[in-house]
Design an enzyme around this catalytic site. Structure first.
Site, PDB file in Angstrom:
ATOM      1  CG  ASP A 396      23.391  74.606 109.677  1.00  0.00           C
ATOM      2  OD1 ASP A 396      23.903  74.077 110.749  1.00  0.00           O
ATOM      3  OD2 ASP A 396      22.455  75.006 109.415  1.00  0.00           O
ATOM      4  CD  GLU A 449      25.244  70.526 111.888  1.00  0.00           C
ATOM      5  OE1 GLU A 449      24.729  70.460 112.875  1.00  0.00           O
ATOM      6  OE2 GLU A 449      24.751  71.138 111.142  1.00  0.00           O
TER       7      GLU A 449
END
Length: 719
Positions: A396, A449
């Site tokens: 993330d 990401e």
């Protein structure tokens, strides 16, 4: 007595002293303490009765006739008139962490520090108990506290292994399920109660204690998963928030085992190859969805125990379904029981808020320049793969890690040592983490990401890890997602003026190994559902969404779809409730679900749609310049030369007699048509037809079609 001694093992326990041995123990609350031989029964005569030192809780005695330490137990009476209890003295046990592991921990190069740090039920010298170890180099004193000692930090002060900054102790009789924390007297003189950074299990919020939990056995490398995760494999990911996929009738969460029974077969039936779970590591705030973790090594207690989560991943793997875990090494919350100021210093985080405070999320940023912190994080990646069978980790907020000025104004950030904005320490950490995963678990993958143009995210680093790419296997294609959603949000009459938004993604489609994400971030925080983003009346909204899915499954790149989007809810995602499953009683929503299922089945059965996802040889434009009609035609190819021709009509106008070039002579049939009536479309379909030797769009053969409105048609040649 004030729990300020930095080396309690040098005083407590049994020690040789002037030709005899002395025993000292600190037992607040005890009224009588005796030493008994370890082999004697509980009622045996004591070797010696210990004397209380003044009015303290320190008991001391010399044992005559002994000139060497020996194994013993303590018989303790806690109240007058009560029966005594016999216990093993934690201070009679020697060093616990082996020399090589101490050296590796000190260097920050231990691949699996979780095998030594944390709480481990073990047997030492024939005595069952739990070995505790925690890294806190700046602390003046650390104690294990829990219900077993009245949460009294004087009872079990730990031994400081100064060579690696770790505190350790073995507590006899403590087993799985015991609650505990570390009481840390920090370098600043402040006493803090901290959860274990390496705890394998934690209490359910709002409680914050760690729970003694055995380390689950490791899993061997699975070659079938290596093939299923490869760049040339069909990958279609179903992204799931476990707390809101489905709920019980009373509104409660499904357990890991209940999810294994419901979610796994559902995803398999819809043809997905992988599940991606929003973070399952422990977190205190439901509204963070797991993205503000305080227990990186503990599966969330919301849904069960670590064994239950392992049962979930085992069930997925047995069904041929991969499991990818969202993983958060970018930041952590400042909760008092967490990592912040762990030992009275800025141990895990930067001291300077310009480096250590994340303004967007009010969280703290890891100090990637510290070897032990890098080791803590990198080994955690390995832990989820080795102990729970995760196929990989979706990392993330990588963009926030790569740049020191991320979401900061001028003057609010500190340049790197060369004066630049890149976070060199974070880049080094990501390379090392990916290298560790790649070399130790070659079947697993990592996905970034990452929303910037940082080069080489999914390219390998140099052999010395000092240059080259970051080493991820895949990168989310945020540009494709943003451009396509912006394009489709426009009324069809205006799309001809924005044709480049469709084509631009193919300019860079093979510069990285991309995943095409329609994730949770696109259907929350007021953005609306995917269906609600689409223009037009109700029929056109559904048609546009079917068009979006058809184009996504035809476009180069692996696929990711957030839960619920497969049946097109009208409302955006609500993390506090289950999905609106009742919508499936309506034909339009059921048709969307059937389309997603069939797109997955087509993807998995035609190598042209996945085998060369990351190579330009797998894609060829047939027609990309018809902006006036908003039509695209292209071919996807497999290694053996077989192809799938894709025709996309981004307008609501059905067109008869539409000629396209095809790469081969033969009988062509529809593989899938998103306007088919079974999906809720208008039913403008095409029967199988022979190509004609009419040159068109630069090729010798062509085909005439009925072009359905707001639809994608995939065609294959039958020879």
């Amino acid at each position: 007595m004030h729990a300020e001694h930095s080396d309690p093992f040098s005083v407590l326990g049994m020690h040789r002293l002037a030709g005899t041995v002395v025993v000292r123990c600190l037992l607040p609350g005890a009224v009588e303490v005796e030493v008994v031989d370890v082999d004697e029964h509980a009622a045996a005569e004591p070797l010696v009765c210990l004397r209380r030192q003044a009015d303290s809780a320190l008991f001391v005695a010399c044992i005559t006739g002994r000139d060497a330490a020996f194994a013993y137990r303590l018989r303790v009476r806690w109240a007058a008139g009560e029966a005594a209890t016999v216990l093993d003295d934690p201070y009679r046990f020697g060093l616990l962490i082996e020399d090589l592991d101490v050296w590796l921990l000190a260097e920050g190069s231990h691949h699996r520090p979780y095998e030594w740090l944390g709480a481990h039920p073990v047997t030492v010298d024939g005595v069952a108990g739990t070995r505790f170890a925690v890294w806190a180099p700046g602390a003046r004193r650390v104690s294990v506290v829990g219900g077993f000692n009245g949460w009294d930090g004087r009872r079990h002060m730990m031994r400081h292994r100064r060579e690696c900054g770790v505190w350790e102790i073995f507590l006899p009789g403590i087993g799985e399920g015991e609650l505990y924390k570390y009481e840390v007297l920090g370098a600043d003189g402040v006493v803090r109660l901290k959860a274990d950074p390496f705890a394998f299990r934690a209490e359910l919020r709002p409680h914050t204690a760690s729970v003694v939990q055995r380390l689950l056995p490791g899993l061997t490398i699975d070659e079938s998963r290596r093939r299923a995760n490869a760049l040339d494999a069909p990958i279609s990911i179903y992204e799931v928030h476990l707390g809101s996929w489905q709920r019980k009738e009373d509104g409660g969460w499904l357990s890991y085992r209940e999810l294994a029974e419901r979610l796994v077969p559902y995803a398999v039936e819809l043809g997905f190859t992988h599940l991606e779970l929003l973070p399952v590591h422990e977190h205190p705030f439901d509204g963070s969805w797991g993205y503000q973790p305080t227990g990186l090594y503990a599966p969330s207690a919301r849904f069960g125990t670590p064994e239950d989560f392992r049962a979930f991943t085992d069930a997925a793997r047995a069904a041929g379904l991969g499991v990818i875990l969202d993983w958060v090494p970018a930041h952590f919350p400042s909760d008092a029981h967490g990592l912040a100021e762990f030992d009275g210093t800025h141990l895990y985080e930067h001291a300077d808020p310009r480096e250590g405070f994340h303004q967007d999320w009010n969280t703290l940023i890891y100090n990637y320049g510290r070897a032990e912190v890098r080791n803590y994080l990198a080994s955690n990646a390995l832990y989820w793969i080795e102990r729970f069978g995760a196929d990989g980790l979706r990392v993330d907020a990588v963009a926030s890690m790569l740049y020191r000025d991320y979401s900061r104004k001028a003057g609010e950030w500190v340049p790197n040592r060369f004066g630049g904005r890149e976070n060199l320490e974070a880049i080094d950490f990501l390379r090392r983490m990916n290298h560790l995963v790649g070399t130790q678990r070659p079947e697993a993958i990592t996905l970034a990401e990452e929303s910037t143009a940082f080069p080489g995210v999914s390219r390998p680093p140099s052999p010395d890890l000092q240059g080259g790419g970051l080493g991820f296997h895949y990168k989310w294609n945020m540009g494709w997602m943003n451009d396509l959603l912006a394009y489709l949000a426009r009324d069809a009459v205006h799309r001809k003026h924005h044709h480049d938004q469709l084509r631009f993604s193919l300019v860079y489609a093979f510069s990285e190994n991309f995943v095409l994400p329609l994730s949770h971030d696109e259907v929350v925080h007021g953005k609306g559902s995917l269906l609600a983003k689409m223009p037009g009346d109700g029929w056109q909204k559904f048609a546009n969404l079917r068009l979006l899915y058809g184009y996504m499954w035809a476009h180069p790149g692996k696929k990711l779809l957030f839960m619920g989007c497969e049946f097109a809810p009208w409302t955006e995602w609500n993390a506090d409730a289950g999905l609106p499953w009742a919508l499936l009683a309506q034909p339009a929503h059921a048709g969307m679900q059937r389309l997603v299922r069939d797109l997955n089945r087509v993807l998995r059965s035609h190598p042209a749609l996945y085998e060369l996802d990351t190579a330009s040889e797998g894609f060829r434009w047939i027609s990309h310049d018809d902006a006036a009609h908003s039509v695209l035609v292209f071919e996807r190819r497999a290694r053996d030369g077989r192809g799938v021709v894709v025709v996309c009509n981004f307008t609501p106008v059905a067109r008869a007699g539409w000629r396209i070039g095809v790469p081969a002579a033969g009988r062509w049939r529809e593989l899938i048509n998103t306007d088919d009536a079974v999906y809720g479309g208008s039913g403008v379909t095409n029967p199988p037809a022979e190509s004609e030797p009419v040159p068109w769009q630069g090729v010798a053969q062509s085909l005439t079609l009925r072009l359905p409105p707001l639809a994608v048609v995939m065609l294959v040649c039958e020879g």
